[in-house]
Design a protein around this motif. Sequence first.
Motif, PDB file in Angstrom:
ATOM      1  N   GLU A   1      52.902 -79.862   2.806  1.00  0.00           N
ATOM      2  CA  GLU A   1      52.162 -79.165   1.545  1.00  0.00           C
ATOM      3  C   GLU A   1      52.252 -77.881   2.218  1.00  0.00           C
ATOM      4  OE1 GLU A   1      51.137 -79.786  -1.282  1.00  0.00           O
ATOM      5  OE2 GLU A   1      52.029 -81.899  -1.362  1.00  0.00           O
ATOM      6  N   GLY A   2      52.666 -76.841   1.454  1.00  0.00           N
ATOM      7  CA  GLY A   2      52.462 -75.558   1.932  1.00  0.00           C
ATOM      8  C   GLY A   2      53.348 -75.239   2.997  1.00  0.00           C
ATOM      9  N   GLY A   3      54.652 -75.835   3.109  1.00  0.00           N
ATOM     10  CA  GLY A   3      55.478 -75.763   4.232  1.00  0.00           C
ATOM     11  C   GLY A   3      55.022 -76.308   5.723  1.00  0.00           C
ATOM     12  N   ALA A   4      53.868 -77.036   5.802  1.00  0.00           N
ATOM     13  CA  ALA A   4      53.542 -77.577   6.888  1.00  0.00           C
ATOM     14  C   ALA A   4      54.217 -78.737   7.300  1.00  0.00           C
ATOM     15  CB  ALA A   4      52.138 -78.211   6.746  1.00  0.00           C
ATOM     16  N   VAL A   5      54.509 -79.290   8.569  1.00  0.00           N
ATOM     17  CA  VAL A   5      55.177 -80.368   8.786  1.00  0.00           C
ATOM     18  C   VAL A   5      54.281 -81.291  10.085  1.00  0.00           C
ATOM     19  CG1 VAL A   5      57.401 -81.156  10.130  1.00  0.00           C
ATOM     20  CG2 VAL A   5      57.291 -78.779   8.958  1.00  0.00           C
TER      21      VAL A   5
ATOM     22  N   ARG B   1      53.814 -56.316  -9.447  1.00  0.00           N
ATOM     23  CA  ARG B   1      53.218 -57.600  -9.948  1.00  0.00           C
ATOM     24  C   ARG B   1      51.610 -57.378 -10.273  1.00  0.00           C
ATOM     25  NH1 ARG B   1      55.188 -61.925  -5.398  1.00  0.00           N
ATOM     26  NH2 ARG B   1      54.495 -60.103  -4.295  1.00  0.00           N
ATOM     27  N   ASP B   2      50.972 -56.751  -9.567  1.00  0.00           N
ATOM     28  CA  ASP B   2      49.499 -56.308  -9.692  1.00  0.00           C
ATOM     29  C   ASP B   2      49.365 -55.469 -10.948  1.00  0.00           C
ATOM     30  OD1 ASP B   2      49.134 -57.903  -7.436  1.00  0.00           O
ATOM     31  OD2 ASP B   2      49.048 -56.143  -6.034  1.00  0.00           O
ATOM     32  N   HIS B   3      50.464 -54.750 -11.310  1.00  0.00           N
ATOM     33  CA  HIS B   3      50.218 -53.961 -12.615  1.00  0.00           C
ATOM     34  C   HIS B   3      50.830 -54.386 -13.683  1.00  0.00           C
ATOM     35  CE1 HIS B   3      48.583 -50.856  -9.937  1.00  0.00           C
ATOM     36  NE2 HIS B   3      49.479 -51.467  -9.102  1.00  0.00           N
ATOM     37  N   GLY B   4      51.172 -55.651 -13.840  1.00  0.00           N
ATOM     38  CA  GLY B   4      51.728 -56.382 -14.998  1.00  0.00           C
ATOM     39  C   GLY B   4      53.032 -55.771 -15.476  1.00  0.00           C
ATOM     40  N   ALA B   5      53.686 -55.232 -14.485  1.00  0.00           N
ATOM     41  CA  ALA B   5      55.191 -54.943 -14.804  1.00  0.00           C
ATOM     42  C   ALA B   5      56.499 -55.753 -14.335  1.00  0.00           C
ATOM     43  CB  ALA B   5      55.362 -53.357 -14.126  1.00  0.00           C
ATOM     44  N   VAL B   6      56.107 -57.099 -13.959  1.00  0.00           N
ATOM     45  CA  VAL B   6      57.088 -57.795 -13.682  1.00  0.00           C
ATOM     46  C   VAL B   6      57.261 -59.123 -14.209  1.00  0.00           C
ATOM     47  CG1 VAL B   6      58.224 -59.076 -11.510  1.00  0.00           C
ATOM     48  CG2 VAL B   6      57.086 -56.687 -11.233  1.00  0.00           C
ATOM     49  N   THR B   7      58.075 -59.722 -14.811  1.00  0.00           N
ATOM     50  CA  THR B   7      58.219 -60.799 -15.596  1.00  0.00           C
ATOM     51  C   THR B   7      58.178 -61.902 -14.403  1.00  0.00           C
ATOM     52  OG1 THR B   7      60.507 -60.839 -15.711  1.00  0.00           O
ATOM     53  CG2 THR B   7      59.275 -60.168 -17.560  1.00  0.00           C
ATOM     54  N   GLU B   8      58.028 -63.451 -15.118  1.00  0.00           N
ATOM     55  CA  GLU B   8      58.157 -64.410 -14.232  1.00  0.00           C
ATOM     56  C   GLU B   8      59.568 -64.653 -13.583  1.00  0.00           C
ATOM     57  OE1 GLU B   8      60.325 -65.676 -17.514  1.00  0.00           O
ATOM     58  OE2 GLU B   8      58.550 -64.680 -17.435  1.00  0.00           O
ATOM     59  N   VAL B   9      59.516 -65.494 -12.273  1.00  0.00           N
ATOM     60  CA  VAL B   9      60.813 -65.456 -11.784  1.00  0.00           C
ATOM     61  C   VAL B   9      61.663 -66.514 -12.407  1.00  0.00           C
ATOM     62  CG1 VAL B   9      61.930 -66.612  -9.714  1.00  0.00           C
ATOM     63  CG2 VAL B   9      59.532 -65.293  -9.290  1.00  0.00           C
ATOM     64  N   LYS B  10      62.868 -65.962 -12.664  1.00  0.00           N
ATOM     65  CA  LYS B  10      64.044 -66.606 -13.385  1.00  0.00           C
ATOM     66  C   LYS B  10      64.853 -67.419 -12.511  1.00  0.00           C
ATOM     67  CE  LYS B  10      63.645 -62.820 -16.918  1.00  0.00           C
ATOM     68  NZ  LYS B  10      64.225 -62.099 -17.592  1.00  0.00           N
ATOM     69  N   ASN B  11      65.785 -68.126 -13.239  1.00  0.00           N
ATOM     70  CA  ASN B  11      66.811 -68.731 -12.241  1.00  0.00           C
ATOM     71  C   ASN B  11      68.267 -68.752 -12.981  1.00  0.00           C
ATOM     72  OD1 ASN B  11      68.175 -70.824 -10.917  1.00  0.00           O
ATOM     73  ND2 ASN B  11      66.553 -72.190 -10.664  1.00  0.00           N
ATOM     74  N   GLN B  12      69.241 -67.893 -12.043  1.00  0.00           N
ATOM     75  CA  GLN B  12      70.335 -67.569 -12.566  1.00  0.00           C
ATOM     76  C   GLN B  12      71.350 -68.944 -12.769  1.00  0.00           C
ATOM     77  OE1 GLN B  12      70.980 -65.294  -8.978  1.00  0.00           O
ATOM     78  NE2 GLN B  12      73.123 -65.968  -8.825  1.00  0.00           N
TER      79      GLN B  12
ATOM     80  N   PRO C   1      61.208 -70.287  -9.001  1.00  0.00           N
ATOM     81  CA  PRO C   1      59.994 -70.282  -8.354  1.00  0.00           C
ATOM     82  C   PRO C   1      59.851 -71.234  -7.149  1.00  0.00           C
ATOM     83  CG  PRO C   1      59.695 -71.266 -10.420  1.00  0.00           C
ATOM     84  CD  PRO C   1      61.229 -71.050 -10.284  1.00  0.00           C
ATOM     85  N   ASN C   2      60.920 -72.109  -6.952  1.00  0.00           N
ATOM     86  CA  ASN C   2      60.760 -73.016  -5.615  1.00  0.00           C
ATOM     87  C   ASN C   2      61.358 -72.450  -4.528  1.00  0.00           C
ATOM     88  OD1 ASN C   2      59.450 -75.018  -7.207  1.00  0.00           O
ATOM     89  ND2 ASN C   2      61.174 -75.637  -7.964  1.00  0.00           N
ATOM     90  N   TRP C   3      62.171 -71.480  -4.736  1.00  0.00           N
ATOM     91  CA  TRP C   3      62.868 -70.949  -3.379  1.00  0.00           C
ATOM     92  C   TRP C   3      61.860 -69.834  -2.974  1.00  0.00           C
ATOM     93  CZ3 TRP C   3      64.010 -65.775  -2.203  1.00  0.00           C
ATOM     94  CH2 TRP C   3      64.849 -65.670  -0.935  1.00  0.00           C
ATOM     95  N   GLY C   4      62.141 -69.793  -1.491  1.00  0.00           N
ATOM     96  CA  GLY C   4      61.156 -68.730  -0.597  1.00  0.00           C
ATOM     97  C   GLY C   4      59.625 -68.787  -1.025  1.00  0.00           C
ATOM     98  N   GLU C   5      59.223 -67.504  -1.306  1.00  0.00           N
ATOM     99  CA  GLU C   5      57.764 -67.546  -1.413  1.00  0.00           C
ATOM    100  C   GLU C   5      57.470 -67.384  -3.034  1.00  0.00           C
ATOM    101  OE1 GLU C   5      55.789 -64.508   0.913  1.00  0.00           O
ATOM    102  OE2 GLU C   5      56.094 -65.573   2.991  1.00  0.00           O
ATOM    103  N   LYS C   6      57.406 -68.601  -3.572  1.00  0.00           N
ATOM    104  CA  LYS C   6      57.338 -68.808  -5.053  1.00  0.00           C
ATOM    105  C   LYS C   6      58.383 -67.736  -5.753  1.00  0.00           C
ATOM    106  CE  LYS C   6      52.528 -69.870  -4.940  1.00  0.00           C
ATOM    107  NZ  LYS C   6      51.106 -69.368  -5.117  1.00  0.00           N
ATOM    108  N   GLY C   7      59.595 -67.854  -5.049  1.00  0.00           N
ATOM    109  CA  GLY C   7      60.682 -66.804  -5.833  1.00  0.00           C
ATOM    110  C   GLY C   7      60.856 -65.528  -5.283  1.00  0.00           C
ATOM    111  N   TYR C   8      60.191 -65.257  -4.071  1.00  0.00           N
ATOM    112  CA  TYR C   8      60.026 -64.067  -3.552  1.00  0.00           C
ATOM    113  C   TYR C   8      60.509 -64.055  -2.069  1.00  0.00           C
ATOM    114  CZ  TYR C   8      57.959 -61.805  -7.544  1.00  0.00           C
ATOM    115  OH  TYR C   8      57.851 -61.266  -9.020  1.00  0.00           O
ATOM    116  N   TYR C   9      61.238 -62.811  -1.877  1.00  0.00           N
ATOM    117  CA  TYR C   9      61.779 -62.553  -0.331  1.00  0.00           C
ATOM    118  C   TYR C   9      61.043 -61.324   0.156  1.00  0.00           C
ATOM    119  CZ  TYR C   9      65.345 -62.025   3.163  1.00  0.00           C
ATOM    120  OH  TYR C   9      66.200 -61.792   4.359  1.00  0.00           O
ATOM    121  N   LYS C  10      60.564 -61.564   1.738  1.00  0.00           N
ATOM    122  CA  LYS C  10      60.019 -60.285   2.277  1.00  0.00           C
ATOM    123  C   LYS C  10      61.031 -59.737   3.416  1.00  0.00           C
ATOM    124  CE  LYS C  10      55.373 -61.345   1.285  1.00  0.00           C
ATOM    125  NZ  LYS C  10      54.118 -61.860   1.895  1.00  0.00           N
ATOM    126  N   ILE C  11      61.330 -58.741   3.598  1.00  0.00           N
ATOM    127  CA  ILE C  11      62.341 -58.253   4.448  1.00  0.00           C
ATOM    128  C   ILE C  11      61.757 -56.908   4.898  1.00  0.00           C
ATOM    129  CG2 ILE C  11      63.764 -56.917   2.902  1.00  0.00           C
ATOM    130  CD1 ILE C  11      66.100 -57.597   4.815  1.00  0.00           C
TER     131      ILE C  11
END
Length: 377
Positions: A47-51, A154-165, A345-355
Amino acid sequence: MASRFALICLSSLLIATLFRSSFAGDDVSGGAQSDDLLIRQVVDHGEGGAVDENSLLNADHHFAAFKRKFGKAYATQEEHDYRFSVFEANMRRAVRHQKIDPSAVHGVTQFSDLTPREFRQQFLGVNRRLRLPSDAQKAPILPTNDLPTDFDWRDHGAVTEVKNQGTCGSCWSFSTTGALEGANFLATGNLVSLSEQQLVDCDHECDPEEKDSCDSGCSGGLMNSAFEYTLKSGGLMQEKDYPYTGTDKGACKFDRTKIAAKVSNFSVVSLDEEQIAANLVKNGPLAVGINAVFMQTYVGGVSCPFICAKRLDHGVLLVGYGAGAFAPIRMKEKPYWIIKNSWGPNWGEKGYYKICQGRNLCGVDSMVSTVAAVTTS
């Protein structure tokens, strides 16, 4: 001075040791026992990435959990055995990535039964033959003195949900629509999900400087070429009117009477990270190219690898940035970019990547484009 020099030497020795062990293959220091310890750190089935480190951890166990989690099934025993061998190789690869990129978490993802070549062919798609035209319009230089410390569209409502190609190399189309969705939101006040499938089916815009280098559906494309197509064609339809199928075998079904967003203009942003941030804050989410080599095993955290090629092979959407995240080894706070991906949304951090910012890591600053939308009724 002497103590500082000693610290620098010690840090250099540590990094060199990490590089040697990371690229030496499966025989890392400590053998199988060391590998097991590292795998405990990078495998994500809890759960939540814990092992649970007390649980029995081995490749068979992980593969069974992987199949359950991602609904994997194979047609023959031969295929099953082959995918298991690929999975084992990718577990070792995740261990190596964890060493090179210690501020992120690397482990088992939905791509763990794919070879790196299969992964590139099926889930990337920035056409490397295409490059930014030499006469590409450059974004104007913006003031940077009043930029917020943290910002996220995302905090300002300008981003749609994560999609899947899906298994179509159409990432470039998702990067394009994401940028135009944000620009259209700024122009109209409404967030509308736009059609990637229109670009996949209808956009064959070519680079005038390089023959036969064109946007090619599931075989790849380039975001700036897609903006050019959108400008010439009149605009993009909504997702609901032209839904995504994940294949490029269909005919173009573009209906001009159902255009939902139009391009006013687009331009290339300077490599300067303050200019990228300024354009992001002022103009909305930005279309970005990136090298995705660490993304196949990425589970979460801020990716800040010691080394990463700048050869671009994936199109993503830059939606924000953060002021700092702890990077071990470097022992200081590192600002980072927030990237929206198109692998669900099941990849990375709910579909997001931080670099992390600072060194054009993985080429993230090399191909950044901003687009403006026309207000439509």
